[in-house]
Write an enzyme that holds these catalytic residues in place. Structure first.
Site, PDB file in Angstrom:
ATOM      1  N   HIS A  53       1.935   3.062  -3.292  1.00 44.34           N
ATOM      2  CA  HIS A  53       0.967   3.763  -4.144  1.00 44.34           C
ATOM      3  C   HIS A  53       1.350   5.222  -4.327  1.00 44.34           C
ATOM      4  O   HIS A  53       1.409   5.729  -5.451  1.00 44.34           O
ATOM      5  CB  HIS A  53      -0.439   3.682  -3.551  1.00 44.34           C
ATOM      6  CG  HIS A  53      -1.200   2.481  -3.996  1.00 44.34           C
ATOM      7  ND1 HIS A  53      -1.638   2.316  -5.282  1.00 44.34           N
ATOM      8  CD2 HIS A  53      -1.615   1.383  -3.320  1.00 44.34           C
ATOM      9  CE1 HIS A  53      -2.292   1.171  -5.390  1.00 44.34           C
ATOM     10  NE2 HIS A  53      -2.282   0.576  -4.209  1.00 44.34           N
ATOM     11  N   GLU A 111      -9.685   1.478   4.324  1.00 40.99           N
ATOM     12  CA  GLU A 111     -10.051   1.030   2.980  1.00 40.99           C
ATOM     13  C   GLU A 111      -9.939  -0.493   2.876  1.00 40.99           C
ATOM     14  O   GLU A 111     -10.867  -1.171   2.441  1.00 40.99           O
ATOM     15  CB  GLU A 111      -9.127   1.706   1.959  1.00 40.99           C
ATOM     16  CG  GLU A 111      -9.364   1.287   0.528  1.00 40.99           C
ATOM     17  CD  GLU A 111      -8.327   1.871  -0.418  1.00 40.99           C
ATOM     18  OE1 GLU A 111      -8.556   1.819  -1.636  1.00 40.99           O
ATOM     19  OE2 GLU A 111      -7.278   2.362   0.057  1.00 40.99           O
ATOM     20  N   HIS A 112      -8.779  -1.025   3.255  1.00 44.52           N
ATOM     21  CA  HIS A 112      -8.548  -2.475   3.273  1.00 44.52           C
ATOM     22  C   HIS A 112      -8.295  -2.904   4.717  1.00 44.52           C
ATOM     23  O   HIS A 112      -7.532  -2.255   5.429  1.00 44.52           O
ATOM     24  CB  HIS A 112      -7.312  -2.852   2.440  1.00 44.52           C
ATOM     25  CG  HIS A 112      -7.310  -2.285   1.055  1.00 44.52           C
ATOM     26  ND1 HIS A 112      -6.680  -1.091   0.737  1.00 44.52           N
ATOM     27  CD2 HIS A 112      -7.841  -2.747  -0.100  1.00 44.52           C
ATOM     28  CE1 HIS A 112      -6.834  -0.851  -0.551  1.00 44.52           C
ATOM     29  NE2 HIS A 112      -7.525  -1.829  -1.090  1.00 44.52           N
ATOM     30  N   GLN A 122       0.823  -1.206   0.000  1.00 43.90           N
ATOM     31  CA  GLN A 122       0.000   0.000   0.000  1.00 43.90           C
ATOM     32  C   GLN A 122       0.857   1.256   0.000  1.00 43.90           C
ATOM     33  O   GLN A 122       0.534   2.245  -0.674  1.00 43.90           O
ATOM     34  CB  GLN A 122      -0.917   0.014   1.229  1.00 43.90           C
ATOM     35  CG  GLN A 122      -2.042  -0.986   1.160  1.00 43.90           C
ATOM     36  CD  GLN A 122      -2.887  -0.824  -0.076  1.00 43.90           C
ATOM     37  OE1 GLN A 122      -3.445   0.234  -0.328  1.00 43.90           O
ATOM     38  NE2 GLN A 122      -2.974  -1.883  -0.874  1.00 43.90           N
ATOM     39  N   ASP A 137      -6.761  -6.609  -5.050  1.00 44.00           N
ATOM     40  CA  ASP A 137      -6.359  -5.558  -5.983  1.00 44.00           C
ATOM     41  C   ASP A 137      -6.471  -6.009  -7.432  1.00 44.00           C
ATOM     42  O   ASP A 137      -6.718  -5.193  -8.323  1.00 44.00           O
ATOM     43  CB  ASP A 137      -4.905  -5.135  -5.718  1.00 44.00           C
ATOM     44  CG  ASP A 137      -4.779  -4.174  -4.558  1.00 44.00           C
ATOM     45  OD1 ASP A 137      -5.805  -3.616  -4.129  1.00 44.00           O
ATOM     46  OD2 ASP A 137      -3.643  -3.971  -4.076  1.00 44.00           O
ATOM     47  N   HIS A 179     -52.689  19.319  -1.528  1.00 43.66           N
ATOM     48  CA  HIS A 179     -52.461  17.887  -1.377  1.00 43.66           C
ATOM     49  C   HIS A 179     -53.753  17.196  -0.911  1.00 43.66           C
ATOM     50  O   HIS A 179     -54.135  16.134  -1.417  1.00 43.66           O
ATOM     51  CB  HIS A 179     -51.350  17.633  -0.349  1.00 43.66           C
ATOM     52  CG  HIS A 179     -49.964  17.842  -0.862  1.00 43.66           C
ATOM     53  ND1 HIS A 179     -49.517  19.054  -1.326  1.00 43.66           N
ATOM     54  CD2 HIS A 179     -48.908  16.975  -0.992  1.00 43.66           C
ATOM     55  CE1 HIS A 179     -48.257  18.947  -1.700  1.00 43.66           C
ATOM     56  NE2 HIS A 179     -47.862  17.684  -1.510  1.00 43.66           N
TER      57      HIS A 179
END
Length: 422
Positions: A253, A318-319, A250, A352, A411
């Site tokens: 990235h 995220e993960h 990770q 991934d 209405h």
């Protein structure tokens, strides 16, 4: 709780210059269309091509330049992604004939959006896996027009052949050479060459994220994505070298990525820190990975499993990897994550690329309120109702009373007239 390694504060705050620059890009694209797209393609990517859509001939030439083994791998991964997406879609069923009173028929229909754009980032790597992850669920959902775009490879006028081939394998109907905030504006408002879409999905840099934020409402989006992150929840049964490799996967990235270990074994935490140092010496991407790890990597010793689980839910990563002796029991207590990876054999990198689940996931704690991209991202659940006369007669007085209680006389009359005239 003890921090064996603590990160610097990573704040996601509004950048006034960024907001203003993106606002100007969107305005320029709305006012000047393709001329603005060409200007920004040249400015940001050195891409001067005037026809933004990729031709069938260019796609064929991309296939010819990609090794056969790589194409075979993409097709195999695509099969896994499509199979899981189809299984998810099968969970979403129409609802027909539900009734709360005699003569009423209620239900819902599952309707795909008509069109979408799948934004595939270029950046420093050809992220062809993102093309598969975005386009395949859209096609599986039944979206009639799936467009895809990506910036040109640096110094060239076309998308990286790996990404271009992946877009075609995934089933994109249209492919365009453009990236950045201007591409988001183009697909939101349309130009002479680019017809607007109903939804835009996919990750990108801060300019892409800000453009999606500003264009939301004109088009639908998946979510605003931030830097990538992984949290590993582990005990003494875990292998420190494997954890180190996952944290650095990770971290490579970008320099804002975040790798976190929460462990109930203090020695494991210390061993992982050493294993990260050793693994960094083997990585070609060590410059980026080391920078993000040194700034944002964290190793936390939790006093017990309850505290460790609480920390994982608070981080809402995220993960989320769970490498524990009693992993199955603990997963039931976890509620905030983009995607869950259970057991030491289940590397986050499998998700991934090829396990079949989607890797386009919520970051910066957004998993507290949303999941990742999936087939349902492109589907609308739209309700309907059909009343017969007996159901109308029974419900009209109730509606009239409620409407008059709110002071909405029009209405009330719409209900009352039906009761009087039908």
């Amino acid at each position: 709780m003890e921090f064996l390694k603590k990160s610097v504060l990573r704040t996601i705050k509004e950048n006034r210059d960024l907001v203003e620059n993106v606002t100007e890009i969107i305005r320029n694209v709305r006012d000047n269309g393709d001329d603005a797209i060409l200007h920004y393609n040249i400015k940001f990517d050195g891409n001067g091509r005037r026809n933004f859509r990729v031709s069938a001939e260019k796609i064929a030439s991309a296939y010819a330049s990609v090794p056969q083994e790589c194409l075979d791998d993409m097709r195999q991964a695509a099969k896994h992604i499509e199979a899981f997406a189809q299984a998810q879609k099968n969970c979403l069923l129409p609802l027909n004939g539900f009734s709360t009173i005699p003569g009423a028929s209620l239900g819902h229909k599952i309707i795909p959006v008509n069109s979408c754009c799948c934004y595939v980032p270029g950046g420093g790597y050809p992220l062809f896996s993102s093309a598969l992850m975005l386009i395949i669920p859209a096609k599986t959902a039944g979206v009639k027009r799936v467009a895809a775009c990506a910036p040109a490879a640096k110094g060239k006028d076309c998308i990286n052949p790996l990404t271009l081939a992946a877009m075609d394998i995934a089933g994109a109907d249209e492919i365009y050479v453009m990236g950045g905030a201007h591409s988001i504006a183009a697909f939101s408002y349309g130009t002479r060459q680019v017809a607007p879409v109903d939804m835009i999905v996919g990750p990108g840099n801060q300019y892409v994220a800000e453009a999606k934020r500003q264009c939301y409402g004109q088009i639908g989006i998946d979510f605003i994505a931030g830097p990538s992150e992984v949290l590993v929840l582990a005990d003494k049964t875990a292998n420190p070298a494997i954890i180190a490799a996952d944290l650095l996967a990770q971290s490579e990235h970008d320099k804002l990525a975040k790798g976190i270990l929460v462990t109930t074994d203090r020695q494991l935490g210390l061993d992982v820190i050493e294993a990260v140092r050793a693994e960094l010496g083997t990585l070609e991407t060590a410059d980026i990975a080391c920078s993000s790890w040194e700034s944002y990597g964290e190793v936390i010793f939790a006093e017990n499993l309850k505290e460790a689980v609480s920390l994982a839910n608070e981080y809402a990563p995220e993960h989320l990897e769970v490498i524990l002796d009693n992993a199955d029991e603990v997963t039931e207590q976890l509620c905030n994550y983009g995607s869950l990876f259970i057991g030491q054999e289940t590397g986050e990198v499998f998700g991934d690329y090829a396990s079949g689940t989607n890797h386009t996931l919520p970051t910066i704690r957004a998993s507290r309120y949303t999941g990742g991209v999936w087939t349902g991202t492109f589907l609308k659940v739209c309700t309907y109702q059909h009343y017969g006369r007996p159901a109308m007669k029974q419900t009209a007085p109730l509606v009239s009373r409620m409407a008059r209680g709110e002071g909405l006389i029009g209405h009330a009359r719409a209900a009352e007239l039906r009761n009087e005239l039908l």
